[in-house]
Structure formats: C-alpha cells, structure tokens
Design an enzyme around this catalytic site. Sequence first.
Site, PDB file in Angstrom:
ATOM      1  N   ASP A  10       0.908  -1.124   0.399  1.00 37.26           N
ATOM      2  CA  ASP A  10       0.034  -0.433  -0.355  1.00 37.26           C
ATOM      3  C   ASP A  10       1.003   1.036   0.140  1.00 37.26           C
ATOM      4  O   ASP A  10       2.250   1.110   0.436  1.00 37.26           O
ATOM      5  CB  ASP A  10      -0.671  -0.080   1.032  1.00 37.26           C
ATOM      6  N   ASP A  12      -0.466   4.913   0.312  1.00 37.88           N
ATOM      7  CA  ASP A  12      -0.206   6.096   1.569  1.00 37.88           C
ATOM      8  C   ASP A  12      -0.600   5.208   2.982  1.00 37.88           C
ATOM      9  O   ASP A  12      -1.047   4.496   3.464  1.00 37.88           O
ATOM     10  CB  ASP A  12      -2.210   6.682   1.209  1.00 37.88           C
TER      11      ASP A  12
HETATM   12  C1  G6P Z   1      -5.799   5.839   0.013  1.00 39.94           C
HETATM   13  C2  G6P Z   1      -6.129   6.342   1.517  1.00 39.94           C
HETATM   14  C3  G6P Z   1      -7.417   6.687   1.365  1.00 39.94           C
HETATM   15  C4  G6P Z   1      -7.993   7.618   0.710  1.00 39.94           C
HETATM   16  C5  G6P Z   1      -7.990   6.422  -0.740  1.00 39.94           C
HETATM   17  C6  G6P Z   1      -8.562   7.343  -2.169  1.00 39.94           C
HETATM   18  O1  G6P Z   1      -6.557   4.653   0.258  1.00 39.94           O
HETATM   19  O2  G6P Z   1      -5.750   5.928   2.548  1.00 39.94           O
HETATM   20  O3  G6P Z   1      -7.079   7.419   2.583  1.00 39.94           O
HETATM   21  O4  G6P Z   1      -9.213   8.513   0.754  1.00 39.94           O
HETATM   22  O5  G6P Z   1      -6.299   6.694  -1.531  1.00 39.94           O
HETATM   23  O6  G6P Z   1      -7.374   8.256  -2.630  1.00 39.94           O
HETATM   24  P1  G6P Z   1      -7.811   9.981  -3.870  1.00 39.94           P
HETATM   25  O7  G6P Z   1      -6.005  10.410  -3.610  1.00 39.94           O
HETATM   26  O8  G6P Z   1      -8.032   8.998  -4.769  1.00 39.94           O
HETATM   27  O9  G6P Z   1      -8.079  10.786  -2.809  1.00 39.94           O
HETATM   28 MG    MG Z   2      -3.060   3.125   3.672  1.00 40.52          MG
END
Ligand code: G6P
Ligand code: MG
Length: 213
Positions: A10, A12
């Site tokens: 992953d 983030d």
């Molecule tokens: C990751 C993060 C989430 C976020 C998602 C979508 O999974 O952990 O917190 O909402 O990505 O990200 P984006 O950049 O597409 O809004």
């Molecule tokens: Mg994450």
Amino acid sequence: MSRFKAVIFDLDGVITDTAHYHYLAWKQLAESQGVHFDHAFNENLKGIDRMGSLDLILASSSRTYTPEEKLALADTKNLHYQELIATMSSKDLLPGAVEALDAVRRAGLRIGLASVSKNAFTVLGRLGITDKFDYVVDAATIARGKPDPEIFLKAARELGVAPADCLGVEDAVAGVAAIKSAGMFALGIGHPFVLTEADVVITSLKEFNLAAY
Ligand code: G6P
Ligand code: MG
C-alpha cells in the site's frame, strides 16, 4: 530467502505519510459541513476510496446531499489534498521504505503497489520511487475499493504471481481485510490492537525483515 514470490505494498501510511495530508484535507471538508472530525474517525477512512470516505463523513451530517453536491465536495477535498502533496519530495519517504523495497528487489521478488488513491502516480513521482515497482495498479481501473480484495488480486495477476505467494503490506484495517480476503499473507504497519486481522504487525518498515515472514 523468502517463501513469497511478490510483495504488494500500500502507499499512504506505509511508504509515505500522506495519510496525514488526507486527514488534514478531510478534516477541513468535514468541518465545513458541520461534521466533527478527529483522528479516531480518520482511522475508519484509511484505505477507503474518495467517495466512500465522503459518504462515511456525510453520514454524520443532519442534511442530505445530491450526487452533484457530493462530487463537488469530493473535488474540494481533492484540490486541497493536491495542494498539500505538491511540495512532497524524497524527504517524505517513511523510514525504512526504500530499504524495504530494495531488500525485496535483492531477494528477487516482484514488487507491486496497490493503492486506491487516484493520486498515487503523482505521489510516487514526487517521492522519486516510481521505477522501484514492477507494477502499479491504476486506481481508476478498480471497481470496488478495500476491503474488497479486487486491487490486490489485480496486482498479483499483473505480476504473474498466485495470491498465495504474495505478501501484502498495509496500514489500514480495510487494507488488511482486503489482503486476507485475497488469500495473501498480511503484514500490518501500525498497532496489533488495531490491525487485528494481520498475520504479523510491525511499527514501521524500519522493522521489515522479509526472511522472517
Ligand atoms: C488511500 C488513502 C485514503 C484515500 C484513498 C483515495 O487509500 O488511505 O485515505 O481516501 O487512498 O485517495 P484519493 O487520492 O484518490 O482521493
Ligand atoms: Mg494506507
């Protein structure tokens, strides 16, 4: 050296702390709608895609929103998030991240990235690590976000590795659930009391030890 053939990361909260930028952007958005937002609530949003996160936040609001209003709010959050990540660089890599990627490479395993963030390619570019991955899932091609296993299964398929031969690395409860329902080994980054479904939990990639899993 390892019983796995691929490691799927992953992004983030695992490789870089964009989880904090998502938190700041969602907090501002939630409070603009009169919805209380704190770190405990944010934990439920980790790994959840943009519209799914917005729905969870607006569930605490007293009013209802049209699909158009929701799209506008999601865009507002995303523009704020993009401002926050615009100044990112390799200094924003979390401790141990590059070392972990390089250790997996040295061990001869395939490396994938499974983030539901539509900003993942931008973030990888800013961090300067795009070329460390054999395959990066394009979140725009994923129909069901985590905890659905779709994104991890797609990464495995594109890497040419059976799910059972993959190690997934995640900081989110929903992400660990996705890895487990994909039939992979789950390495959690965070706290064992939170990531209860993970096979092993470490505090950060600084503790990553491929031979131990
Ligand atoms: C990751 C993060 C989430 C976020 C998602 C979508 O999974 O952990 O917190 O909402 O990505 O990200 P984006 O950049 O597409 O809004
Ligand atoms: Mg994450």
